[in-house]
Scaffold this active site. Sequence first.
Site, PDB file in Angstrom:
ATOM      1  N   GLU A  51     -18.046  91.410   8.422  1.00 10.02           N
ATOM      2  CA  GLU A  51     -17.220  91.405   9.622  1.00 10.02           C
ATOM      3  C   GLU A  51     -18.059  91.510  10.893  1.00 10.02           C
ATOM      4  OE1 GLU A  51     -13.824  93.812   8.896  1.00 10.02           O
ATOM      5  OE2 GLU A  51     -13.489  94.194  11.014  1.00 10.02           O
ATOM      6  N   PRO A  80      -7.110  93.929  12.350  1.00  4.45           N
ATOM      7  CA  PRO A  80      -7.412  94.460  11.013  1.00  4.45           C
ATOM      8  C   PRO A  80      -7.469  93.346   9.965  1.00  4.45           C
ATOM      9  CG  PRO A  80      -5.825  95.858  12.110  1.00  4.45           C
ATOM     10  CD  PRO A  80      -6.017  94.654  12.999  1.00  4.45           C
ATOM     11  N   ARG A  81      -8.184  93.633   8.890  1.00  8.13           N
ATOM     12  CA  ARG A  81      -8.490  92.595   7.897  1.00  8.13           C
ATOM     13  C   ARG A  81      -7.274  91.934   7.270  1.00  8.13           C
ATOM     14  NH1 ARG A  81     -13.485  95.827   5.003  1.00  8.13           N
ATOM     15  NH2 ARG A  81     -14.960  95.319   6.638  1.00  8.13           N
ATOM     16  N   ASP A  82      -6.224  92.738   7.017  1.00  9.74           N
ATOM     17  CA  ASP A  82      -5.052  92.159   6.358  1.00  9.74           C
ATOM     18  C   ASP A  82      -4.462  91.054   7.222  1.00  9.74           C
ATOM     19  OD1 ASP A  82      -4.492  94.284   8.119  1.00  9.74           O
ATOM     20  OD2 ASP A  82      -2.494  94.577   7.298  1.00  9.74           O
ATOM     21  N   ALA A 110      -6.817  87.933   7.114  1.00  9.25           N
ATOM     22  CA  ALA A 110      -6.780  87.269   5.801  1.00  9.25           C
ATOM     23  C   ALA A 110      -5.498  86.453   5.648  1.00  9.25           C
ATOM     24  CB  ALA A 110      -6.889  88.306   4.687  1.00  9.25           C
TER      25      ALA A 110
END
Length: 656
Positions: free
Chosen positions: A268, A323-325, A328
């Site tokens: 990241e 945030p990653r969620d 993605a």
Amino acid sequence: MTTVERQQWDVVVVGAGGAGLRAAIEAREQGARTAVICKSLFGKAHTVMAEGGIAASMGNVNDGDNWQVHFRDTMRGGKFLNQWRMAELHAQEAPDRVWELETWGALFDRTKDGRISQRNFGGHEYPRLAHVGDRTGLELIRTLQQKIVSLQQEDFKQLGDYEAGLKVFQECTVTRILKDDVDGKVAGVFCYERESGRFFVIEAPTVILATGGIGKSFKVTSNSWEYTGDGHALALLAGAPLLNMEFVQFHPTGMVWPPSVKGILVTESVRGDGGVLRNSEGKRFMFDYIPDVFKEKYAESEEEGDRWYEDPDRNRRPPELLPRDEVARAINSEVKAGRGSPHGGVFLDVSSRMPADVIRRRLPSMYHQFKELADVDITAEAMEVGPTCHYVMGGIAVESDTAAALGVPGLYAAGEVAGGMHGSNRLGGNSLSDLLVFGRRAGLHAAQYAASVAENRPVVEEAQIDLAAAEALRPFSAEGPDESLVEGGPVPAGGRPAENPYTLHQELQQTMNDLVGIIRREEEMSQALKKLADLRVRARRAGVEGHRQFNPGWHLALDLRNMLLVSECIARSALERTESRGGHTREDFPGMDRAWRRVNLLCQLADPTGGLAATDPVRGQIRLVRKETEPIRPDLLALFEKEELVKYLAEEELFE
Ligand code: FAD
């Protein structure tokens, strides 16, 4: 009866990653004789792969940072399902744990005025990740190992034996936690040496599980071979529940090409340092995917997002740092809409954003990774990236302050194997800090507990050892009558043939990837549970040839039990939670439901005696129990604006 060597220690730490080593150091410093067991070579834990950095609100780059802001970011990232006391302790203690590493010899990158440098990462309001280029985990492990060696040298000076107070058993795998037959307290562990296949038992009143994650249950993953969910399964089998296993983090940026390296992580930090995501039309698509809950915090235009890198006080961060969620899911949607890259990902570009020498200096591992594995020069062209299974937020349910596992006296858990800290989604950098904060706490409390039972140590009965040995030897005589309840039809004379553990593993990974992956649907998860039931039955006949001396097929056959258990936990919990939150996305329930914020899902073994043989094919091995989350302490709630809380908390919580 199996004759097995027994050794006595006060504390056994299973796992030699960041959590395990920090726990072991603390336990030994508290005076407990401590054994560390790891299934890989000492120094080759997963922690060593950590790239971007360790999150701690030291405020070195922006003095607006403090533990309260870090706490807020962590709770937002986890969509308020975090065990809030863990998030509080973590935010408060992380800076001390980073400073402590420097006193033990770590050397982080510096700011111009000589302080520990901190970089931006998704979901963190300020630059917060202390780092060593993109090889932070290596420095962390190197430092902890060095500290262990220095403690062993102290022991040698005093006792004439380097391993008198702290010993590492490398390339040894634990397959069972042993308990006292009378009071159910932890009494030790059963292990085998990978090289010789020899069994041995370590008797100890406390066991700290620090075994990391579960990624090897999925086909595309950034995780390495050790991540087979062993600690999760060992805890379940010992009677400790797992918490919220539906939350699995798919990191937005794994390599997608060539196939042999699919899933390997692209840190990241690439985005933290200015990298941008584009689709096949060249569009920076993340601006289209800012969810309402984050709208006020993220830039509205590319210009504002770009200005933020230089002037963060007067601009908002770019949405590549959501945030990653969120990232993605956005990538997944772009690919699905036909705007993906040639190999089924999207483009991540730093080449047009930084000079080549800066890229090589700030992202040396990424530069080499792409050059060597994909023949791509990231200083000149964009990388192709897509989501990869990366981290499990679910884990062993623990007490926040002590890291004690619920329900099994003497059992502790820290690091990725423990649940609660990250809620439904972990922020990047918060794992390395979690390992140190809760590794230390686990070591401290385990040592205190061990001292408290020193006069009355639990006992390991021979019968338990015999059972553990028989279970471990089973793959050598796997053919034979079929005990399954699922498979119909007559059993051929002489029994069904043995199953190949590698084939079973591949089928399991494909099932989890396709049916319980990044976007989930009821029908597919029900299908996954049926497939898992079938695999479970077949895995009982997982057979291997050869002998016990270094036999990877045998090791995998034993790991299958663990992967099947955790996979069932994930699928069952994911089916039960009818909302989308963090690392759990339901196509059929796309919204976050405030009523679900109050619900923790606990997985327990359906057979309370810890047996797996009489598995009901329909109900499976796992029983789900709902448990209400603990109300968040009012002074912590007061750190948030009311308008924000309304988005997360249930009506009755707001009223309270
Ligand atoms: P690990 O470090 O994985 O250690 C687990 C240990 O348990 C190993 O020693 C293993 O051999 C042992 N073990 C497992 N099963 C058994 C058994 N049955 N018997 C005996 N031993 C066993 N997080 C961040 O915060 N910042 C980052 O920049 C970052 N980058 C990452 C990059 C990559 C590529 C990956 C994969 C992860 C990254 N993470 C990062 C996440 C973070 O590295 C992990 O969550 C963390 O290192 C887990 O540490 P741990 O101590 O819990 O487990």
